[in-house]
Design a protein around this motif. Structure first.
Motif, PDB file in Angstrom:
ATOM      1  N   THR A 103       0.798  -1.410   0.049  1.00 15.51           N
ATOM      2  CA  THR A 103       0.011   0.035   0.114  1.00 15.51           C
ATOM      3  C   THR A 103       0.967   1.408   0.056  1.00 15.51           C
ATOM      4  OG1 THR A 103      -1.639  -1.295   1.163  1.00 15.51           O
ATOM      5  CG2 THR A 103      -1.946   1.345   1.141  1.00 15.51           C
ATOM      6  N   CYS A 162       0.402   3.382  -3.323  1.00 13.72           N
ATOM      7  CA  CYS A 162      -0.402   4.539  -3.090  1.00 13.72           C
ATOM      8  C   CYS A 162       0.107   5.892  -2.640  1.00 13.72           C
ATOM      9  CB  CYS A 162      -1.677   4.111  -2.314  1.00 13.72           C
ATOM     10  SG  CYS A 162      -2.247   2.982  -2.971  1.00 13.72           S
ATOM     11  N   GLY A 163       1.360   5.529  -1.860  1.00 13.14           N
ATOM     12  CA  GLY A 163       2.076   6.659  -1.141  1.00 13.14           C
ATOM     13  C   GLY A 163       1.348   6.810   0.154  1.00 13.14           C
ATOM     14  N   ILE A 164       2.052   7.544   0.954  1.00 12.52           N
ATOM     15  CA  ILE A 164       1.818   7.928   2.441  1.00 12.52           C
ATOM     16  C   ILE A 164       1.245   9.371   2.699  1.00 12.52           C
ATOM     17  CG2 ILE A 164       3.158   5.983   3.176  1.00 12.52           C
ATOM     18  CD1 ILE A 164       5.205   8.122   4.151  1.00 12.52           C
ATOM     19  N   PRO A 196      -1.389  12.320   2.857  1.00 13.69           N
ATOM     20  CA  PRO A 196      -3.037  12.727   2.792  1.00 13.69           C
ATOM     21  C   PRO A 196      -3.104  12.899   1.295  1.00 13.69           C
ATOM     22  CG  PRO A 196      -1.808  13.622   4.549  1.00 13.69           C
ATOM     23  CD  PRO A 196      -0.803  13.422   3.642  1.00 13.69           C
ATOM     24  N   ASN A 233      -3.496  11.119  -1.516  1.00 15.31           N
ATOM     25  CA  ASN A 233      -2.746  10.156  -2.326  1.00 15.31           C
ATOM     26  C   ASN A 233      -3.474   8.986  -2.108  1.00 15.31           C
ATOM     27  OD1 ASN A 233      -1.173  11.882  -3.675  1.00 15.31           O
ATOM     28  ND2 ASN A 233       0.506  11.333  -2.661  1.00 15.31           N
ATOM     29  N   GLY A 234      -3.992   8.526  -3.008  1.00 17.03           N
ATOM     30  CA  GLY A 234      -4.356   7.021  -3.127  1.00 17.03           C
ATOM     31  C   GLY A 234      -5.536   6.773  -2.030  1.00 17.03           C
ATOM     32  N   ARG A 235      -5.334   5.637  -1.195  1.00 21.57           N
ATOM     33  CA  ARG A 235      -6.522   5.313  -0.240  1.00 21.57           C
ATOM     34  C   ARG A 235      -6.241   6.344   1.099  1.00 21.57           C
ATOM     35  NH1 ARG A 235      -4.700  -0.865  -0.237  1.00 21.57           N
ATOM     36  NH2 ARG A 235      -6.033  -1.327  -2.231  1.00 21.57           N
ATOM     37  N   THR A 236      -7.481   6.729   1.454  1.00 20.99           N
ATOM     38  CA  THR A 236      -7.091   7.568   2.843  1.00 20.99           C
ATOM     39  C   THR A 236      -7.532   6.860   3.890  1.00 20.99           C
ATOM     40  OG1 THR A 236      -9.543   8.153   2.344  1.00 20.99           O
ATOM     41  CG2 THR A 236      -7.787   9.725   1.677  1.00 20.99           C
ATOM     42  N   LEU A 237      -8.064   5.644   3.794  1.00 20.32           N
ATOM     43  CA  LEU A 237      -8.148   4.592   4.998  1.00 20.32           C
ATOM     44  C   LEU A 237      -7.337   3.391   4.652  1.00 20.32           C
ATOM     45  CD1 LEU A 237     -11.878   4.601   5.172  1.00 20.32           C
ATOM     46  CD2 LEU A 237     -10.354   5.669   6.890  1.00 20.32           C
ATOM     47  N   PRO A 238      -6.908   2.651   5.924  1.00 23.38           N
ATOM     48  CA  PRO A 238      -6.118   1.510   5.420  1.00 23.38           C
ATOM     49  C   PRO A 238      -6.962   0.443   4.710  1.00 23.38           C
ATOM     50  CG  PRO A 238      -6.773   1.703   7.742  1.00 23.38           C
ATOM     51  CD  PRO A 238      -7.396   2.882   7.375  1.00 23.38           C
ATOM     52  N   ARG A 256      -0.284  10.387   6.515  1.00 23.27           N
ATOM     53  CA  ARG A 256      -1.655   9.776   6.938  1.00 23.27           C
ATOM     54  C   ARG A 256      -1.671   9.398   8.205  1.00 23.27           C
ATOM     55  NH1 ARG A 256      -2.190   7.133   1.908  1.00 23.27           N
ATOM     56  NH2 ARG A 256      -2.732   5.465   2.950  1.00 23.27           N
ATOM     57  N   ASP A 306      -3.442   6.614   9.417  1.00 18.65           N
ATOM     58  CA  ASP A 306      -3.375   5.456   9.264  1.00 18.65           C
ATOM     59  C   ASP A 306      -2.411   4.469   8.897  1.00 18.65           C
ATOM     60  OD1 ASP A 306      -4.327   6.409   6.477  1.00 18.65           O
ATOM     61  OD2 ASP A 306      -3.831   4.175   6.216  1.00 18.65           O
ATOM     62  N   ILE A 307      -1.002   5.501   8.752  1.00 17.91           N
ATOM     63  CA  ILE A 307       0.235   4.901   8.436  1.00 17.91           C
ATOM     64  C   ILE A 307       0.994   4.362   9.478  1.00 17.91           C
ATOM     65  CG2 ILE A 307       2.386   5.437   7.111  1.00 17.91           C
ATOM     66  CD1 ILE A 307       0.257   5.217   5.157  1.00 17.91           C
ATOM     67  N   VAL A 366       7.643   6.389  -1.687  1.00 17.79           N
ATOM     68  CA  VAL A 366       6.577   6.239  -0.486  1.00 17.79           C
ATOM     69  C   VAL A 366       6.022   7.152  -0.123  1.00 17.79           C
ATOM     70  CG1 VAL A 366       7.096   6.066   2.168  1.00 17.79           C
ATOM     71  CG2 VAL A 366       8.219   4.373   0.704  1.00 17.79           C
ATOM     72  N   MET A 367       6.473   8.481  -0.356  1.00 22.23           N
ATOM     73  CA  MET A 367       5.662   9.521  -0.092  1.00 22.23           C
ATOM     74  C   MET A 367       4.497   9.705  -1.116  1.00 22.23           C
ATOM     75  SD  MET A 367       6.466  11.075   2.767  1.00 22.23           S
ATOM     76  CE  MET A 367       5.678  12.442   2.866  1.00 22.23           C
ATOM     77  N   CYS A 368       4.792   9.434  -2.333  1.00 28.44           N
ATOM     78  CA  CYS A 368       3.515  10.051  -3.422  1.00 28.44           C
ATOM     79  C   CYS A 368       3.167   8.695  -4.062  1.00 28.44           C
ATOM     80  CB  CYS A 368       4.399  10.625  -4.575  1.00 28.44           C
ATOM     81  SG  CYS A 368       5.167  12.093  -3.837  1.00 28.44           S
ATOM     82  N   GLY A 369       3.691   7.437  -3.833  1.00 21.98           N
ATOM     83  CA  GLY A 369       3.251   6.127  -4.618  1.00 21.98           C
ATOM     84  C   GLY A 369       3.908   6.020  -5.796  1.00 21.98           C
ATOM     85  N   ASN A 371      -0.991   9.385  -8.862  1.00 15.76           N
ATOM     86  CA  ASN A 371      -0.825   9.662  -7.450  1.00 15.76           C
ATOM     87  C   ASN A 371       0.356  10.567  -7.671  1.00 15.76           C
ATOM     88  OD1 ASN A 371      -2.953   7.873  -6.321  1.00 15.76           O
ATOM     89  ND2 ASN A 371      -1.674   6.140  -5.936  1.00 15.76           N
TER      90      ASN A 371
END
Lengths: 188, 188
Positions: free
Chosen positions: A168, A172-174, A176, A178-183, B131, B133-134, B170-173, B178
């Motif tokens: 993930t 999707c990147g980490i 906010p 980008n990609g999913r916003t929830l796990p 995020r 949830d990371i 990792v930051m952007c995916g 993304n």
């Protein structure tokens, strides 16, 4: 001879892995073993690589995220639940003070295994599931390499949740937005 | 004594690192050395950790991507251009067949170093640059861990471009759409 070598390796680890032991277990003479394998390190690497090859094949569903996740789960399971984890760690550990072992590790274990992941990532790049500017060798280090690092340090658990987060984060990147916003939902 | 130990370690690597050598270089007796450090591995780890601590501090500009990138560039430079790379690799390599060394590696080297990165990532999470949830331990494995893995395998170069791609991935995916759609401008 490879099967005997693998059996001894899984049972004893590198500490108890000797050409004498493989000779006794396989019925081959030490002369024969040394004819094919210059050092016990090279024999251990070939035996180990041969034994994990069929387990570590890459699925190909056309969905790179699902395929890589499935492969990583198999990989972390192998490292965590079988003697393969200790064996891989010991082989790579020995390579740090033995340049011949390091070259053999790259040639016999790493290159063939690594190319399976790179090939799948490249196919996904051609399908436009991965951006064309992405360096796939770096992605490989951040997926399979991160598993190996966790194995070597013993710092945190090697489990399915870890495999899922690796995929993930990189896909999707980490940040906010980008990609999913929830796990992701648990994928097991 | 730590300075003498570090000097010997940088010059000789683990192969030539002995309590005798440290005693000769520092003027301390072996009895004194063993009073403070139970094994040469623990002494090597403490000496090495002390010597890299001031180099590997984390910048704090408020921009997590810039701060982590700057730190990773310093880290890969240290591993690539100084004896620190070989020393770290040998210490972690030795830990694979020596459980006491593995515990000492985690306690003396890994935990203090790792917490610096985690602390910076957590502050960025509180600023909502990452995020909520990371799992930051996983991120650490995909940044600093990926560097260590590349060091241990010698598979691809450890350079600034690698550091930059680790952070961007990792930051952007890596998926299309993304984050950035073009590679970042060279940051040197």
């Amino acid at each position: 001879m490879l099967a005997a070598a693998d059996e001894l390796l899984q049972r004893e680890g590198m500490a108890g892995f000797t050409m004498e032991g493989v000779a006794a277990l396989s019925g081959a003479s030490k002369v024969t073993l040394y004819k094919w394998w210059a050092t016990k390190g090279v024999l251990a690497l070939e035996a180990y690589s041969a034994s994990v090859n069929h387990i570590l094949s890459m699925p190909d569903t056309g969905d790179i995220e699902a395929d890589v996740l499935a492969h990583l789960k198999t990989f972390v399971g192998l490292l965590r639940d079988t003697a393969a984890g200790k064996v891989t760690a010991e082989l790579l550990g020995a390579a740090q003070t033995d340049p011949e072992m390091a070259a053999a590790f790259r040639r016999i274990y790493l290159e063939p295994r690594r190319s399976i992941g790179i090939r799948a990532l490249r196919a996904a790049q051609e399908r436009r599931q991965i951006r064309v500017d992405i360096d796939l060798e770096v992605v490989s280090d951040q997926l399979w390499g991160a598993c190996m690092y966790r194995l070597l340090t013993g710092w945190q658990p090697l489990d399915d949740a870890f495999a899922g987060r690796l995929v993930t984060n990189v896909m999707c990147g980490i940040k906010p937005g980008n990609g999913r916003t929830l796990p992701p939902a648990p994928e097991r």
